[in-house]
Design a protein around this motif. Structure first.
Motif, mmCIF file in Angstrom:
data_model
loop_
_atom_site.group_PDB
_atom_site.id
_atom_site.type_symbol
_atom_site.label_atom_id
_atom_site.label_comp_id
_atom_site.label_asym_id
_atom_site.label_seq_id
_atom_site.Cartn_x
_atom_site.Cartn_y
_atom_site.Cartn_z
ATOM 1 N N CYS A 1 8.046 -7.135 11.193
ATOM 2 C CA CYS A 1 8.346 -6.396 9.960
ATOM 3 C C CYS A 1 7.120 -5.630 9.481
ATOM 4 O O CYS A 1 7.212 -4.457 9.111
ATOM 5 C CB CYS A 1 8.839 -7.365 8.891
ATOM 6 S SG CYS A 1 9.248 -6.597 7.308
ATOM 7 N N ARG B 1 4.505 -4.696 11.300
ATOM 8 C CA ARG B 1 4.209 -3.631 12.255
ATOM 9 C C ARG B 1 5.177 -2.472 12.098
ATOM 10 O O ARG B 1 4.794 -1.303 12.268
ATOM 11 C CB ARG B 1 4.259 -4.186 13.674
ATOM 12 C CG ARG B 1 3.032 -5.026 14.025
ATOM 13 C CD ARG B 1 3.146 -5.631 15.402
ATOM 14 N NE ARG B 1 1.893 -6.252 15.821
ATOM 15 C CZ ARG B 1 1.798 -7.194 16.750
ATOM 16 N NH1 ARG B 1 2.892 -7.629 17.361
ATOM 17 N NH2 ARG B 1 0.616 -7.691 17.070
ATOM 18 N N GLY B 2 6.422 -2.790 11.758
ATOM 19 C CA GLY B 2 7.407 -1.734 11.557
ATOM 20 C C GLY B 2 7.080 -0.837 10.383
ATOM 21 O O GLY B 2 7.543 0.303 10.319
ATOM 22 N N GLN B 3 6.276 -1.349 9.450
ATOM 23 C CA GLN B 3 5.824 -0.542 8.313
ATOM 24 C C GLN B 3 4.532 0.206 8.630
ATOM 25 O O GLN B 3 3.996 0.890 7.749
ATOM 26 C CB GLN B 3 5.619 -1.432 7.094
ATOM 27 C CG GLN B 3 6.892 -2.110 6.597
ATOM 28 C CD GLN B 3 6.636 -2.941 5.353
ATOM 29 O OE1 GLN B 3 6.226 -2.435 4.301
ATOM 30 N NE2 GLN B 3 6.861 -4.235 5.443
ATOM 31 N N GLY B 4 4.038 0.045 9.844
ATOM 32 C CA GLY B 4 2.817 0.737 10.243
ATOM 33 C C GLY B 4 1.554 0.158 9.647
ATOM 34 O O GLY B 4 0.529 0.851 9.579
ATOM 35 N N LEU B 5 1.586 -1.107 9.253
ATOM 36 C CA LEU B 5 0.437 -1.722 8.602
ATOM 37 C C LEU B 5 -0.512 -2.320 9.634
ATOM 38 O O LEU B 5 -0.075 -2.973 10.583
ATOM 39 C CB LEU B 5 0.904 -2.821 7.640
ATOM 40 C CG LEU B 5 1.706 -2.319 6.432
ATOM 41 C CD1 LEU B 5 2.426 -3.474 5.759
ATOM 42 C CD2 LEU B 5 0.787 -1.616 5.447
ATOM 43 N N PRO B 6 -1.820 -2.136 9.487
ATOM 44 C CA PRO B 6 -2.786 -2.754 10.406
ATOM 45 C C PRO B 6 -2.875 -4.248 10.146
ATOM 46 O O PRO B 6 -2.926 -4.695 8.991
ATOM 47 C CB PRO B 6 -4.095 -2.043 10.065
ATOM 48 C CG PRO B 6 -3.940 -1.652 8.630
ATOM 49 C CD PRO B 6 -2.485 -1.331 8.438
#
Length: 308
Positions: free
Chosen positions: A255, A257-262
């Motif tokens: 979830c 990673r799906g938001q593009g969070l490091p």
């Protein structure tokens, strides 16, 4: 004495940062605002000097606080404290619940702790300063937080299926505090505060000694010389992280990673949004429960508070 956790607070230097911080908690953790304290002409006339949203992450209250109104002026005591406390990796502290404030004051006094009362709030709470708590400010409260949903025994966070929000959070597992040495932490938490010692274990970046604080765990972290944890203990002190237990670590990581969070950490142990993308704070997620740790979940909704 063991104390249910009321809230965890952190400071923002400027009130213009607060909407983005609240949005981060909503969007990433599924947090819900229980109450918002705002400066209005009426509240400013009463001396209100900050704004804050009481954000519920599952059944844990997390409160980012920013100076506002009189607090925005240099020299205002609360505003200056918030600005000093607003750097990366800094938190203000914890609030813990008691049923009898006078008895709690006597209990702390008997163990040699200094206590402070804000004028006019002597019947509601007292503070144990950072210098007494390895850099963490401790607030001992009798009052309820405004609109605290946990006051309703039937209230449950939304989410279902054993987890809350998009990450499937089951509850707060631990609060981490950096320490120069585990011996010093044990002398404070186990000996003076009499919190049960849950033992030690090695983490990726520190040696951890855990103590049962009430309905959650206090993790004291000693890092190797020159490590981030050791530098935190030397230069900042106090709270260095939170840990939330999730139902499914793989799903929670996907979830994020799906938001593009490091991310930092590993799925098999604990992982977090990198502090640079999390308003400077480290909030771990884990699917594991260390031996001896209690199941996550606030005791406030069950009407359980500490008695000296």
């Amino acid at each position: 004495m063991q104390f249910p956790l009321v809230h965890v607070s952190w400071a923002l230097a400027d009130n213009t940062q607060r909407p983005a911080c609240d949005a981060f908690l909503r969007d990433v953790f599924g947090a819900e605002a229980a109450y918002e304290i705002l400066v209005t002409p009426e509240t400013e006339a009463l001396g209100l000097d900050r704004e804050e949203s009481l954000m519920m992450i599952g059944d844990t209250m997390v409160i980012p606080i920013a100076p506002a109104g009189r607090g925005a002026q240099a020299g205002n005591p609360l505003g200056d404290m918030l600005r000093r406390s607003a750097g990366a990796a800094r938190w203000i502290g914890l609030a813990l619940k008691v049923a009898d404030l006078a008895a709690a004051d006597a209990w702390f006094a008997g163990r040699g702790f200094r206590r402070f009362y804000d004028p006019g709030m002597e019947a509601h709470y007292f503070l144990v300063p950072r210098s007494e708590m390895l850099g963490m400010r401790l607030e001992i409260v009798k009052q309820d937080m405004p609109n605290d949903p946990r006051r309703d025994p039937a209230w449950r966070p939304a989410g279902g299926a054993g987890g809350y929000g998009p990450l499937g959070i089951e509850g707060l597992q631990a609060v981490g505090v950096s320490t120069p040495s585990l011996a010093q932490a044990r002398a404070l938490f186990a000996d003076r505060l009499e919190w049960p010692d849950l033992g030690e274990r090695e983490l990726a970046d520190a040696c951890c000694a855990a103590f049962a604080m009430g309905d959650t765990v206090l993790e004291a972290l000693e890092g190797a010389p020159g490590s981030p944890v050791a530098c935190h203990a030397q230069d900042i002190g106090g709270i260095c992280h939170l840990v939330f237990k999730v139902r499914d670590a793989a799903a929670a990581m996907a979830c994020l990673r799906g938001q593009g969070l490091p991310l930092v950490g590993t799925q098999d142990t604990r992982f977090a949004v990198h502090p640079d993308a999390a308003h400077g704070r480290l909030i771990w997620l884990t699917g594991q429960t260390p031996p001896g740790y209690p199941a996550p979940g606030s005791r406030l909704g069950r009407g359980i508070v500490a008695q000296p």
